[in-house]
Design a protein around this motif. Structure first.
Motif, mmCIF file in Angstrom:
data_model
loop_
_atom_site.group_PDB
_atom_site.id
_atom_site.type_symbol
_atom_site.label_atom_id
_atom_site.label_comp_id
_atom_site.label_asym_id
_atom_site.label_seq_id
_atom_site.Cartn_x
_atom_site.Cartn_y
_atom_site.Cartn_z
ATOM 1 N N GLN A 181 -2.987 107.396 68.409
ATOM 2 C CA GLN A 181 -2.616 106.908 67.090
ATOM 3 C C GLN A 181 -3.325 106.040 66.182
ATOM 4 O OE1 GLN A 181 1.443 104.977 67.565
ATOM 5 N NE2 GLN A 181 1.746 104.763 65.323
ATOM 6 N N GLU A 182 -4.118 105.124 67.004
ATOM 7 C CA GLU A 182 -5.002 104.326 66.098
ATOM 8 C C GLU A 182 -5.952 105.133 65.391
ATOM 9 O OE1 GLU A 182 -4.689 100.054 68.490
ATOM 10 O OE2 GLU A 182 -5.711 101.685 69.559
ATOM 11 N N LYS A 183 -6.693 106.100 66.351
ATOM 12 C CA LYS A 183 -7.809 106.694 65.779
ATOM 13 C C LYS A 183 -7.503 107.434 64.485
ATOM 14 C CE LYS A 183 -10.190 107.730 70.167
ATOM 15 N NZ LYS A 183 -10.666 108.694 71.150
ATOM 16 N N ASN A 184 -6.256 108.075 64.407
ATOM 17 C CA ASN A 184 -5.849 108.870 63.438
ATOM 18 C C ASN A 184 -5.244 107.999 62.362
ATOM 19 O OD1 ASN A 184 -6.604 111.503 64.225
ATOM 20 N ND2 ASN A 184 -4.657 111.159 65.747
ATOM 21 N N SER A 185 -5.049 106.590 62.474
ATOM 22 C CA SER A 185 -4.472 105.494 61.400
ATOM 23 C C SER A 185 -5.390 105.455 60.030
ATOM 24 C CB SER A 185 -4.324 104.323 62.045
ATOM 25 O OG SER A 185 -5.384 103.597 62.486
ATOM 26 N N TYR A 186 -6.662 105.812 59.946
ATOM 27 C CA TYR A 186 -7.501 105.296 58.975
ATOM 28 C C TYR A 186 -6.988 106.361 57.780
ATOM 29 C CZ TYR A 186 -10.958 103.189 61.726
ATOM 30 O OH TYR A 186 -11.842 102.282 62.655
ATOM 31 N N HIS A 187 -6.804 105.695 56.501
ATOM 32 C CA HIS A 187 -6.577 106.303 55.471
ATOM 33 C C HIS A 187 -7.819 106.942 54.717
ATOM 34 C CE1 HIS A 187 -8.085 103.449 52.353
ATOM 35 N NE2 HIS A 187 -6.972 102.365 52.867
ATOM 36 N N HIS A 188 -7.650 107.704 53.843
ATOM 37 C CA HIS A 188 -8.839 108.378 53.120
ATOM 38 C C HIS A 188 -10.173 107.715 52.985
ATOM 39 C CE1 HIS A 188 -10.542 112.071 51.169
ATOM 40 N NE2 HIS A 188 -10.973 111.047 50.176
ATOM 41 N N GLY A 189 -9.871 106.543 52.478
ATOM 42 C CA GLY A 189 -11.067 105.818 51.994
ATOM 43 C C GLY A 189 -11.683 105.119 53.386
ATOM 44 N N ASP A 190 -10.754 104.609 54.139
ATOM 45 C CA ASP A 190 -11.169 103.798 55.569
ATOM 46 C C ASP A 190 -12.094 104.626 56.485
ATOM 47 O OD1 ASP A 190 -8.060 101.766 55.686
ATOM 48 O OD2 ASP A 190 -10.204 101.560 54.555
ATOM 49 N N LEU A 191 -11.556 105.634 56.642
ATOM 50 C CA LEU A 191 -12.443 106.621 57.436
ATOM 51 C C LEU A 191 -13.976 106.784 56.833
ATOM 52 C CD1 LEU A 191 -12.682 108.688 59.737
ATOM 53 C CD2 LEU A 191 -11.820 110.329 58.318
ATOM 54 N N LYS A 192 -14.053 107.512 55.683
ATOM 55 C CA LYS A 192 -15.387 107.629 55.168
ATOM 56 C C LYS A 192 -16.245 106.098 55.150
ATOM 57 C CE LYS A 192 -17.676 110.195 51.553
ATOM 58 N NZ LYS A 192 -17.314 110.772 50.417
ATOM 59 N N ARG A 193 -15.506 105.280 55.006
ATOM 60 C CA ARG A 193 -16.438 103.843 55.134
ATOM 61 C C ARG A 193 -16.791 103.562 56.460
ATOM 62 N NH1 ARG A 193 -19.606 101.725 51.978
ATOM 63 N NH2 ARG A 193 -20.827 101.621 53.902
ATOM 64 N N ALA A 194 -15.986 103.576 57.394
ATOM 65 C CA ALA A 194 -15.790 103.374 58.844
ATOM 66 C C ALA A 194 -17.162 104.236 59.457
ATOM 67 C CB ALA A 194 -14.693 103.818 59.507
ATOM 68 N N LEU A 195 -17.233 105.458 59.075
ATOM 69 C CA LEU A 195 -18.253 106.378 59.525
ATOM 70 C C LEU A 195 -19.553 106.081 58.932
ATOM 71 C CD1 LEU A 195 -16.410 109.761 59.079
ATOM 72 C CD2 LEU A 195 -17.220 108.688 61.397
ATOM 73 N N LEU A 196 -19.633 105.661 57.804
ATOM 74 C CA LEU A 196 -20.890 105.105 56.912
ATOM 75 C C LEU A 196 -21.350 104.132 57.841
ATOM 76 C CD1 LEU A 196 -20.416 105.804 53.300
ATOM 77 C CD2 LEU A 196 -22.233 106.775 54.880
ATOM 78 N N ASP A 197 -20.610 102.834 57.825
ATOM 79 C CA ASP A 197 -21.021 101.802 58.516
ATOM 80 C C ASP A 197 -21.590 101.908 59.782
ATOM 81 O OD1 ASP A 197 -20.288 100.502 56.498
ATOM 82 O OD2 ASP A 197 -18.113 99.674 57.250
ATOM 83 N N ALA A 198 -20.757 103.040 60.749
ATOM 84 C CA ALA A 198 -21.207 103.230 61.953
ATOM 85 C C ALA A 198 -22.560 103.922 62.149
ATOM 86 C CB ALA A 198 -20.127 104.077 62.817
ATOM 87 N N SER A 199 -22.913 104.878 61.145
ATOM 88 C CA SER A 199 -24.063 105.525 61.031
ATOM 89 C C SER A 199 -25.082 104.545 60.697
ATOM 90 C CB SER A 199 -23.888 106.695 59.924
ATOM 91 O OG SER A 199 -22.922 107.511 60.204
ATOM 92 N N ILE A 200 -24.919 103.711 59.946
ATOM 93 C CA ILE A 200 -26.156 102.711 59.352
ATOM 94 C C ILE A 200 -26.262 101.781 60.648
ATOM 95 C CG2 ILE A 200 -26.423 100.601 57.803
ATOM 96 C CD1 ILE A 200 -25.053 102.193 55.552
ATOM 97 N N ARG A 201 -25.267 101.703 61.377
ATOM 98 C CA ARG A 201 -25.463 100.483 62.506
ATOM 99 C C ARG A 201 -26.521 101.700 63.568
ATOM 100 N NH1 ARG A 201 -21.034 98.211 66.527
ATOM 101 N NH2 ARG A 201 -22.231 97.598 68.134
#
Length: 206
Positions: free
Chosen positions: A5-25
């Protein structure tokens, strides 16, 4: 670990931001060769299928990462322009030095911004637009020097291109530890870049 449930809780903008932040890390800690959509998803705490809502393949993720890099670089150059707005010649020099420092501080991000991981930047309109906006800051810095009577007017974009190309060449040689940059530390890199920019400026003086 996050539940489904938590994994799917990101809304449209948050998911993309989370993936970008993770990628840059990942780029910062492990290098671009370690980056994958699956690894970015794991670090972001989302399901393995989640990245595909935004990225059909790794190249499309690279494009967004490159755009993020240009945004970071542009913010850096804008801050310099504000800091040295009354000292355009110093701004001209520091902009080049800052570009080289950016490359050395974010080597794998820099490689994605300018490397061949993206077959053609023209496939990504937003990336191209951001690149152009970043270049315009360099044009504005050159125009500041022209308005101050430090550089002859009339070839603003050509001068900006020359300055960017020179700083970029220094950055690439430093990252690859090539030629005269085989054993150069950051302090030496700053001095070499300043000297080269001064040499370029000498040929451009009004």
């Amino acid at each position: 670990m996050k539940n489904s449930q938590e994994k799917n809780s990101y809304h449209h903008g948050d998911l993309k931001r989370a993936l970008l932040d993770a990628s840059i890390r990942i780029l910062k800690e492990e290098g671009y060769k370690a980056l994958s959509l699956r690894k970015a998803a794991t670090l972001a705490g989302v399901s393995q299928s989640a990245p595909y809502r935004h990225y059909p393949d790794i190249e499309s993720l690279y494009a967004d990462i490159a755009e993020e890099g240009f945004i970071m670089l542009a913010e850096r150059q804008r801050a310099l322009r504000l800091k040295y707005k009354k000292r355009p010649l110093l701004l001209f020099r520091e902009a080049g030095v800052s570009y080289v420092e950016f490359a050395l501080e974010h080597p794998d991000l820099f490689r994605i911004m300018y490397g061949n991981q993206i077959e053609s930047h023209l496939k990504y309109d937003s990336l191209v637009k951001t690149e152009d906006q970043t270049f315009k800051i360099i044009v504005e810095i050159i125009r500041d020097c022209e308005n101050a009577g430090l550089i002859a007017e009339g070839n603003t974009e050509k001068v900006a291109t020359s300055a960017w190309t020179m700083a970029h060449g220094v950055a690439v040689l430093l990252l690859g530890q090539q030629m005269m940059f085989r054993s150069v530390d950051l302090k030496q890199a700053r001095k070499i870049t300043k000297d080269l920019i001064q040499f370029l400026y000498t040929g451009l003086k009004a």
